[in-house]
Design a protein around this motif. Structure first.
Motif, PDB file in Angstrom:
ATOM      1  N   TYR A   9       0.828  -1.211   0.000  1.00  0.00           N
ATOM      2  CA  TYR A   9       0.000   0.000   0.000  1.00  0.00           C
ATOM      3  C   TYR A   9       0.864   1.263   0.000  1.00  0.00           C
ATOM      4  CZ  TYR A   9      -4.444  -2.451   0.890  1.00  0.00           C
ATOM      5  OH  TYR A   9      -5.576  -3.225   0.804  1.00  0.00           O
ATOM      6  N   ALA A  10       1.957   1.241   0.742  1.00  0.00           N
ATOM      7  CA  ALA A  10       2.840   2.414   0.779  1.00  0.00           C
ATOM      8  C   ALA A  10       3.376   2.716  -0.626  1.00  0.00           C
ATOM      9  CB  ALA A  10       3.990   2.176   1.748  1.00  0.00           C
ATOM     10  N   LEU A  11       3.798   1.681  -1.329  1.00  0.00           N
ATOM     11  CA  LEU A  11       4.306   1.885  -2.689  1.00  0.00           C
ATOM     12  C   LEU A  11       3.201   2.350  -3.621  1.00  0.00           C
ATOM     13  CD1 LEU A  11       6.696  -1.188  -2.833  1.00  0.00           C
ATOM     14  CD2 LEU A  11       7.371   1.236  -2.865  1.00  0.00           C
ATOM     15  N   ARG A  12       2.000   1.805  -3.481  1.00  0.00           N
ATOM     16  CA  ARG A  12       0.877   2.238  -4.324  1.00  0.00           C
ATOM     17  C   ARG A  12       0.539   3.706  -4.076  1.00  0.00           C
ATOM     18  NH1 ARG A  12      -3.433  -2.516  -5.319  1.00  0.00           N
ATOM     19  NH2 ARG A  12      -2.096  -4.291  -4.897  1.00  0.00           N
ATOM     20  N   VAL A  13       0.537   4.118  -2.811  1.00  0.00           N
ATOM     21  CA  VAL A  13       0.263   5.523  -2.492  1.00  0.00           C
ATOM     22  C   VAL A  13       1.295   6.413  -3.166  1.00  0.00           C
ATOM     23  CG1 VAL A  13       0.298   7.251  -0.638  1.00  0.00           C
ATOM     24  CG2 VAL A  13      -0.974   5.109  -0.328  1.00  0.00           C
ATOM     25  N   LEU A  14       2.557   6.069  -3.039  1.00  0.00           N
ATOM     26  CA  LEU A  14       3.621   6.892  -3.622  1.00  0.00           C
ATOM     27  C   LEU A  14       3.540   6.913  -5.141  1.00  0.00           C
ATOM     28  CD1 LEU A  14       6.521   5.858  -1.233  1.00  0.00           C
ATOM     29  CD2 LEU A  14       5.205   7.997  -1.205  1.00  0.00           C
ATOM     30  N   ILE A  73      13.071   9.245  -4.275  1.00  0.00           N
ATOM     31  CA  ILE A  73      12.545   8.248  -3.344  1.00  0.00           C
ATOM     32  C   ILE A  73      12.829   6.867  -3.910  1.00  0.00           C
ATOM     33  CG2 ILE A  73      10.496   7.343  -2.186  1.00  0.00           C
ATOM     34  CD1 ILE A  73       9.208  10.136  -2.594  1.00  0.00           C
ATOM     35  N   THR A  74      13.721   6.127  -3.252  1.00  0.00           N
ATOM     36  CA  THR A  74      14.031   4.784  -3.754  1.00  0.00           C
ATOM     37  C   THR A  74      13.071   3.754  -3.162  1.00  0.00           C
ATOM     38  OG1 THR A  74      15.606   4.166  -2.013  1.00  0.00           O
ATOM     39  CG2 THR A  74      16.503   5.351  -3.942  1.00  0.00           C
ATOM     40  N   VAL A  75      12.845   2.716  -3.924  1.00  0.00           N
ATOM     41  CA  VAL A  75      12.016   1.608  -3.458  1.00  0.00           C
ATOM     42  C   VAL A  75      12.642   1.010  -2.194  1.00  0.00           C
ATOM     43  CG1 VAL A  75      11.087  -0.669  -4.040  1.00  0.00           C
ATOM     44  CG2 VAL A  75      11.115   1.156  -5.767  1.00  0.00           C
ATOM     45  N   ALA A 111      20.565  -8.620   1.423  1.00  0.00           N
ATOM     46  CA  ALA A 111      21.390  -7.471   1.013  1.00  0.00           C
ATOM     47  C   ALA A 111      21.316  -7.272  -0.500  1.00  0.00           C
ATOM     48  CB  ALA A 111      22.836  -7.676   1.460  1.00  0.00           C
ATOM     49  N   ALA A 112      21.350  -8.363  -1.254  1.00  0.00           N
ATOM     50  CA  ALA A 112      21.258  -8.264  -2.715  1.00  0.00           C
ATOM     51  C   ALA A 112      19.898  -7.719  -3.139  1.00  0.00           C
ATOM     52  CB  ALA A 112      21.510  -9.634  -3.350  1.00  0.00           C
ATOM     53  N   MET A 113      18.836  -8.189  -2.489  1.00  0.00           N
ATOM     54  CA  MET A 113      17.494  -7.716  -2.799  1.00  0.00           C
ATOM     55  C   MET A 113      17.384  -6.210  -2.522  1.00  0.00           C
ATOM     56  SD  MET A 113      13.867  -8.805  -1.075  1.00  0.00           S
ATOM     57  CE  MET A 113      14.334  -8.103   0.498  1.00  0.00           C
ATOM     58  N   LEU A 114      17.858  -5.767  -1.372  1.00  0.00           N
ATOM     59  CA  LEU A 114      17.787  -4.350  -1.037  1.00  0.00           C
ATOM     60  C   LEU A 114      18.643  -3.510  -1.986  1.00  0.00           C
ATOM     61  CD1 LEU A 114      17.748  -4.570   2.855  1.00  0.00           C
ATOM     62  CD2 LEU A 114      15.854  -3.914   1.343  1.00  0.00           C
ATOM     63  N   LYS A 115      19.758  -4.061  -2.431  1.00  0.00           N
ATOM     64  CA  LYS A 115      20.593  -3.340  -3.397  1.00  0.00           C
ATOM     65  C   LYS A 115      19.832  -3.124  -4.703  1.00  0.00           C
ATOM     66  CE  LYS A 115      25.064  -3.340  -5.676  1.00  0.00           C
ATOM     67  NZ  LYS A 115      26.337  -4.013  -5.875  1.00  0.00           N
ATOM     68  N   VAL A 116      19.099  -4.119  -5.147  1.00  0.00           N
ATOM     69  CA  VAL A 116      18.271  -3.967  -6.355  1.00  0.00           C
ATOM     70  C   VAL A 116      17.198  -2.904  -6.112  1.00  0.00           C
ATOM     71  CG1 VAL A 116      16.576  -5.109  -7.863  1.00  0.00           C
ATOM     72  CG2 VAL A 116      18.694  -6.279  -7.254  1.00  0.00           C
ATOM     73  N   PHE A 117      16.513  -2.981  -4.972  1.00  0.00           N
ATOM     74  CA  PHE A 117      15.476  -2.010  -4.650  1.00  0.00           C
ATOM     75  C   PHE A 117      16.039  -0.594  -4.575  1.00  0.00           C
ATOM     76  CE2 PHE A 117      12.615  -5.233  -2.185  1.00  0.00           C
ATOM     77  CZ  PHE A 117      12.269  -5.834  -3.384  1.00  0.00           C
ATOM     78  N   ILE A 122      10.745   5.744  -7.275  1.00  0.00           N
ATOM     79  CA  ILE A 122       9.314   5.741  -7.587  1.00  0.00           C
ATOM     80  C   ILE A 122       9.111   6.216  -9.024  1.00  0.00           C
ATOM     81  CG2 ILE A 122       7.083   6.792  -7.005  1.00  0.00           C
ATOM     82  CD1 ILE A 122       8.084   4.647  -4.986  1.00  0.00           C
ATOM     83  N   ALA A 123       9.889   7.174  -9.463  1.00  0.00           N
ATOM     84  CA  ALA A 123       9.775   7.662 -10.839  1.00  0.00           C
ATOM     85  C   ALA A 123      10.056   6.552 -11.851  1.00  0.00           C
ATOM     86  CB  ALA A 123      10.729   8.837 -11.064  1.00  0.00           C
ATOM     87  N   ASP A 124      10.984   5.656 -11.535  1.00  0.00           N
ATOM     88  CA  ASP A 124      11.303   4.546 -12.442  1.00  0.00           C
ATOM     89  C   ASP A 124      10.120   3.597 -12.623  1.00  0.00           C
ATOM     90  OD1 ASP A 124      13.967   5.413 -12.769  1.00  0.00           O
ATOM     91  OD2 ASP A 124      14.617   4.273 -10.998  1.00  0.00           O
ATOM     92  N   LEU A 125       9.220   3.569 -11.659  1.00  0.00           N
ATOM     93  CA  LEU A 125       8.078   2.662 -11.714  1.00  0.00           C
ATOM     94  C   LEU A 125       6.955   3.183 -12.611  1.00  0.00           C
ATOM     95  CD1 LEU A 125       7.876   1.742  -7.922  1.00  0.00           C
ATOM     96  CD2 LEU A 125       9.211   0.632  -9.731  1.00  0.00           C
ATOM     97  N   LEU A 126       7.080   4.413 -13.051  1.00  0.00           N
ATOM     98  CA  LEU A 126       6.045   5.048 -13.874  1.00  0.00           C
ATOM     99  C   LEU A 126       6.380   4.905 -15.356  1.00  0.00           C
ATOM    100  CD1 LEU A 126       5.687   8.337 -11.803  1.00  0.00           C
ATOM    101  CD2 LEU A 126       4.556   6.149 -11.431  1.00  0.00           C
ATOM    102  N   ALA A 127       6.457   3.690 -15.816  1.00  0.00           N
ATOM    103  CA  ALA A 127       6.885   3.413 -17.186  1.00  0.00           C
ATOM    104  C   ALA A 127       5.990   4.080 -18.220  1.00  0.00           C
ATOM    105  CB  ALA A 127       6.926   1.901 -17.422  1.00  0.00           C
ATOM    106  N   ASP A 128       4.686   4.035 -18.037  1.00  0.00           N
ATOM    107  CA  ASP A 128       3.738   4.601 -18.992  1.00  0.00           C
ATOM    108  C   ASP A 128       2.658   5.345 -18.211  1.00  0.00           C
ATOM    109  OD1 ASP A 128       1.883   5.200 -20.954  1.00  0.00           O
ATOM    110  OD2 ASP A 128       1.838   3.175 -21.803  1.00  0.00           O
ATOM    111  N   LYS A 129       2.935   6.601 -17.892  1.00  0.00           N
ATOM    112  CA  LYS A 129       2.035   7.389 -17.054  1.00  0.00           C
ATOM    113  C   LYS A 129       0.627   7.481 -17.636  1.00  0.00           C
ATOM    114  CE  LYS A 129       5.185  10.549 -14.702  1.00  0.00           C
ATOM    115  NZ  LYS A 129       5.499  11.965 -14.468  1.00  0.00           N
ATOM    116  N   THR A 130       0.528   7.686 -18.917  1.00  0.00           N
ATOM    117  CA  THR A 130      -0.781   7.848 -19.547  1.00  0.00           C
ATOM    118  C   THR A 130      -1.635   6.595 -19.364  1.00  0.00           C
ATOM    119  OG1 THR A 130       0.173   9.359 -21.171  1.00  0.00           O
ATOM    120  CG2 THR A 130      -1.970   8.380 -21.704  1.00  0.00           C
ATOM    121  N   THR A 131      -1.073   5.445 -19.643  1.00  0.00           N
ATOM    122  CA  THR A 131      -1.808   4.191 -19.482  1.00  0.00           C
ATOM    123  C   THR A 131      -2.121   3.942 -18.012  1.00  0.00           C
ATOM    124  OG1 THR A 131      -0.787   3.262 -21.450  1.00  0.00           O
ATOM    125  CG2 THR A 131      -1.756   1.711 -19.891  1.00  0.00           C
ATOM    126  N   MET A 132      -1.189   4.229 -17.136  1.00  0.00           N
ATOM    127  CA  MET A 132      -1.415   4.016 -15.703  1.00  0.00           C
ATOM    128  C   MET A 132      -2.571   4.889 -15.216  1.00  0.00           C
ATOM    129  SD  MET A 132       2.530   3.706 -14.383  1.00  0.00           S
ATOM    130  CE  MET A 132       2.241   3.068 -12.729  1.00  0.00           C
TER     131      MET A 132
END
Length: 147
Positions: A9-14, A73-75, A111-117, A122-132
């Motif tokens: 939910y926190a990620l969805r809000v952001l 804001i990083t994941v 540690a590897a998972m957090l490094k990827v995150f 948050i901006a990187d997650l907005l691949a196609d703003k119009t469609t979203m």
């Protein structure tokens, strides 16, 4: 490992706030858009505001917005603030723990998972703003969230 609904939910809000950076959004709007519990989102937003991710504005025409640009804001930062712990297994009571390498392997995995995150904002997650935005508007019975 599975992230909690709280982190989801926190990620969805952001993400929602980043999609609508030009205006204030309400918790009710986010709740309708994602079919999420309003009460649960209130707790999530309160924590996000306390931790400096979200800025809230009180009053009749109030709402919320990102406290800083989505690119800042990083994941990983969100996950660290919303998850209680990252222990994948409790090895403390295991008879083999003094000689076993499992806890070290699990710690490396986390540690590897957090490094990827940490490599995504948050901006990187907005691949196609119009469609979203269109998908959110379809979900909402009132068309809230349209641009």
């Amino acid at each position: 490992m599975r992230l909690t609904l709280y982190t989801d939910y926190a990620l969805r809000v952001l993400i929602h706030l980043a999609l609508h950076e030009d205006r204030l959004c309400s918790i009710s709007e986010v709740s309708r858009a994602y079919d999420a519990s309003h009460n649960h989102l209130m707790k999530v937003v309160n924590k996000l505001a306390h931790d400096g991710f979200v800025e809230t504005v009180r009053g009749r025409s109030g709402g919320m917005r990102l406290a800083r640009p989505a690119e800042q804001i990083t994941v990983g930062d969100v996950v660290r603030h919303t998850e209680d712990g990252f222990s994948l297994a409790d090895c403390s009571g295991c008879v083999l723990s003094p000689a076993c390498g499992l806890s070290g392997v699990l710690a490396q995995g986390v540690a590897a998972m957090l490094k990827v995150f940490d490599g995504y904002t948050i901006a990187d997650l907005l691949a196609d703003k119009t469609t979203m935005r269109r998908l959110i508007a379809r979900q909402s019975p009132l068309g809230i969230g349209t641009v």
